[in-house]
Design an enzyme around this catalytic site. Structure first.
Site, mmCIF file in Angstrom:
data_model
loop_
_atom_site.group_PDB
_atom_site.id
_atom_site.type_symbol
_atom_site.label_atom_id
_atom_site.label_comp_id
_atom_site.label_asym_id
_atom_site.label_seq_id
_atom_site.Cartn_x
_atom_site.Cartn_y
_atom_site.Cartn_z
ATOM 1 N N GLY A 10 -14.351 -11.388 7.250
ATOM 2 C CA GLY A 10 -13.083 -11.865 6.913
ATOM 3 C C GLY A 10 -12.559 -11.305 5.711
ATOM 4 O O GLY A 10 -13.285 -10.316 5.027
ATOM 5 N N ASP A 30 -20.690 -13.156 11.524
ATOM 6 C CA ASP A 30 -19.177 -13.863 11.615
ATOM 7 C C ASP A 30 -19.159 -13.954 13.295
ATOM 8 O O ASP A 30 -19.764 -13.306 13.861
ATOM 9 C CB ASP A 30 -18.349 -12.713 11.246
ATOM 10 C CG ASP A 30 -17.046 -13.103 10.842
ATOM 11 O OD1 ASP A 30 -16.124 -13.804 11.804
ATOM 12 O OD2 ASP A 30 -16.576 -13.005 9.848
ATOM 13 N N THR A 34 -11.566 -15.030 13.580
ATOM 14 C CA THR A 34 -10.177 -14.586 12.665
ATOM 15 C C THR A 34 -10.788 -13.268 11.775
ATOM 16 O O THR A 34 -9.657 -12.457 11.418
ATOM 17 C CB THR A 34 -9.809 -15.643 11.558
ATOM 18 O OG1 THR A 34 -10.864 -15.930 10.675
ATOM 19 C CG2 THR A 34 -8.982 -16.806 12.565
ATOM 20 N N SER A 68 -14.823 -19.433 7.854
ATOM 21 C CA SER A 68 -14.070 -20.646 8.371
ATOM 22 C C SER A 68 -12.574 -20.125 8.534
ATOM 23 O O SER A 68 -12.237 -18.890 7.498
ATOM 24 C CB SER A 68 -13.808 -21.701 7.150
ATOM 25 O OG SER A 68 -12.815 -22.676 7.614
ATOM 26 N N THR A 85 -16.922 -25.786 12.207
ATOM 27 C CA THR A 85 -17.455 -24.814 11.357
ATOM 28 C C THR A 85 -17.843 -25.345 9.882
ATOM 29 O O THR A 85 -18.822 -25.250 9.269
ATOM 30 C CB THR A 85 -16.454 -23.806 10.995
ATOM 31 O OG1 THR A 85 -16.256 -23.021 12.236
ATOM 32 C CG2 THR A 85 -16.965 -22.737 10.128
ATOM 33 N N ALA A 107 -17.758 -21.858 -0.022
ATOM 34 C CA ALA A 107 -16.456 -21.498 -0.433
ATOM 35 C C ALA A 107 -15.563 -22.615 -0.032
ATOM 36 O O ALA A 107 -14.966 -23.052 0.990
ATOM 37 C CB ALA A 107 -15.932 -20.225 0.516
ATOM 38 N N TYR A 138 -8.497 -28.563 7.934
ATOM 39 C CA TYR A 138 -9.235 -27.929 6.716
ATOM 40 C C TYR A 138 -9.470 -28.525 5.817
ATOM 41 O O TYR A 138 -10.527 -28.627 5.203
ATOM 42 C CB TYR A 138 -7.961 -26.726 6.773
ATOM 43 C CG TYR A 138 -8.284 -25.513 5.767
ATOM 44 C CD1 TYR A 138 -9.490 -24.607 6.152
ATOM 45 C CD2 TYR A 138 -7.907 -25.446 4.487
ATOM 46 C CE1 TYR A 138 -9.923 -23.697 5.267
ATOM 47 C CE2 TYR A 138 -8.470 -24.514 3.491
ATOM 48 C CZ TYR A 138 -9.239 -23.582 3.999
ATOM 49 O OH TYR A 138 -9.629 -22.660 2.971
ATOM 50 N N LYS A 142 -13.010 -29.203 4.619
ATOM 51 C CA LYS A 142 -13.700 -28.621 3.503
ATOM 52 C C LYS A 142 -14.412 -29.837 2.635
ATOM 53 O O LYS A 142 -15.201 -29.556 1.781
ATOM 54 C CB LYS A 142 -12.427 -27.764 2.735
ATOM 55 C CG LYS A 142 -12.372 -26.586 3.327
ATOM 56 C CD LYS A 142 -13.554 -25.401 3.254
ATOM 57 C CE LYS A 142 -13.207 -24.262 3.832
ATOM 58 N NZ LYS A 142 -14.249 -23.133 3.707
ATOM 59 N N TYR A 152 -27.160 -32.598 0.509
ATOM 60 C CA TYR A 152 -28.301 -31.794 0.712
ATOM 61 C C TYR A 152 -29.022 -31.528 -0.697
ATOM 62 O O TYR A 152 -30.284 -31.358 -0.604
ATOM 63 C CB TYR A 152 -28.107 -30.741 1.412
ATOM 64 C CG TYR A 152 -28.310 -30.680 2.868
ATOM 65 C CD1 TYR A 152 -27.372 -31.402 3.955
ATOM 66 C CD2 TYR A 152 -29.523 -29.941 3.565
ATOM 67 C CE1 TYR A 152 -27.790 -31.379 5.075
ATOM 68 C CE2 TYR A 152 -29.571 -29.967 4.667
ATOM 69 C CZ TYR A 152 -29.104 -30.735 5.711
ATOM 70 O OH TYR A 152 -29.080 -30.917 6.924
#
Ligand code: UDP
Length: 305
Positions: A10, A30, A34, A68, A85, A107, A138, A142, A152
């Site tokens: 990406g 990947d 996209t 993503s 994702t 990210a 999105y 996120k 975690y």
């Protein structure tokens, strides 16, 4: 070091791979929904076509989780993939990190702030997100990913750093990804009118890709565990100003047209970057004019215009 980059083909992932490949062993993965393979064709990295929603086992000291869809047009075209994702994929990244004791740079995005009611946005702001709107796949994806990282870290001792990335631009953006910078540059270079959505008085702040990559590496290697850092440029432009500048820098005689504003489009956005400045001594260096001109030239060559 052995570094795993998810979303390596990406826009941001491929620039990270390019920068890190000089000194480190890079494995890029990947699923190419996209991202484009041509972005990494000339790089000295190992590439595996892999969707992070399927479990994987790759030894790495550091993982940059860049996978993503990220442009509103693409994440709304692939809403379920985007949610998976950022949930199942994020879990697989964290499980891989747990197994191999890797540091994880996630990210994240300024979109966790939604249509912000606090301006500029500091990391302490909780955001204003419509959980059932067209951007929620999105934004909420996120936000879930951030929560999974923190939990975690707490439960399994995985070292995590969260980077909230504000609007970024530069070479290797897809001309057809629908974001404002590639759209305006493509329209300017082809003599088409620039499509301003809404009144064009909404604002964004635009960070050049080389600054972004330097900052992400700093966050991953020097940032504190379980900390979140805004990263972007605190220089704010209205979309009308952006259109005017791109027309000027590309020497275009394009006009502008006004089109409907997409639902839930954030009104104002600008990062408060005091934290990354103070803790990591990071600051964007490339000016708006220099970055935009470089990007315009890249598109001109690439599109043969
Ligand atoms: N925008 C626009 N014309 C375009 C594409 C986008 O006016 O051709 C506007 C969009 O409505 C938003 C801003 O530019 O207000 C930034 O949009 P982009 O899709 O680049 O990213 P966002 O910051 O919304 O995630």
């Amino acid at each position: 070091m052995r570094i795993l980059i998810t979303g390596a083909s990406g826009f941001i992932g491929s620039h990270l791979a390019e920068k890190l490949a000089d000194e480190h062993e890079i494995i890029g993965i990947d699923n190419l929904i996209t991202g484009k393979k041509e972005n990494i064709r000339e790089l000295n990295i190992e590439f595996i076509e892999q969707d992070i929603t399927k479990p994987f086992d790759i030894k790495a000291d550091v993982i940059f989780n860049m996978a993503s869809p990220a442009s509103p047009v693409f994440y709304q075209k692939y809403p379920l993939e985007t949610l998976e994702t950022n949930s199942i994929g994020m879990k697989n990244v964290l499980e891989n990190a747990r197994k191999h004791s890797s540091i994880v740079l996630q990210a994240s995005t300024s979109e966790v702030y939604g249509d912000p009611k606090v301006h500029p946005q500091p990391e302490t702001y909780w955001g204003n997100v419509n959980s059932i709107g067209p951007r929620s796949c999105y934004d909420e994806g996120k936000r879930f990913a951030e929560s999974l990282c923190m939990n975690y870290a707490e439960k399994h001792g995985v070292e995590v750093k969260l980077a909230r990335i504000f609007n970024t631009y530069g070479s290797r953006m897809r001309w057809d990804d629908g974001r404002v910078v590639p759209n305006f540059i493509y329209q300017s270079l082809t003599g088409k009118p620039l499509t301003i959505y809404g009144g064009g008085l909404q604002t964004r702040s635009f960070c050049y890709i080389s600054d972004m990559v330097d900052g992400l590496i700093k966050i991953a290697l020097k940032g504190k565990n379980k900390e979140v850092y805004n990263i972007g440029t605190p220089e704010e432009y209205t979309i009308r100003e952006l259109a005017k500048k791109i027309i000027e820098y590309s020497g275009s005689d394009s006009d502008v047209v006004f089109e409907g504003l997409p639902e839930d489009d954030p009104t104002r956005r600008k990062p408060d970057i005091s934290k990354i400045r103070k803790e990591l001594n990071w600051e964007p260096k490339v000016s708006f004019e220099e970055g935009m001109k470089k990007t315009i030239n890249w598109f001109r060559e690439r599109l043969n215009l």
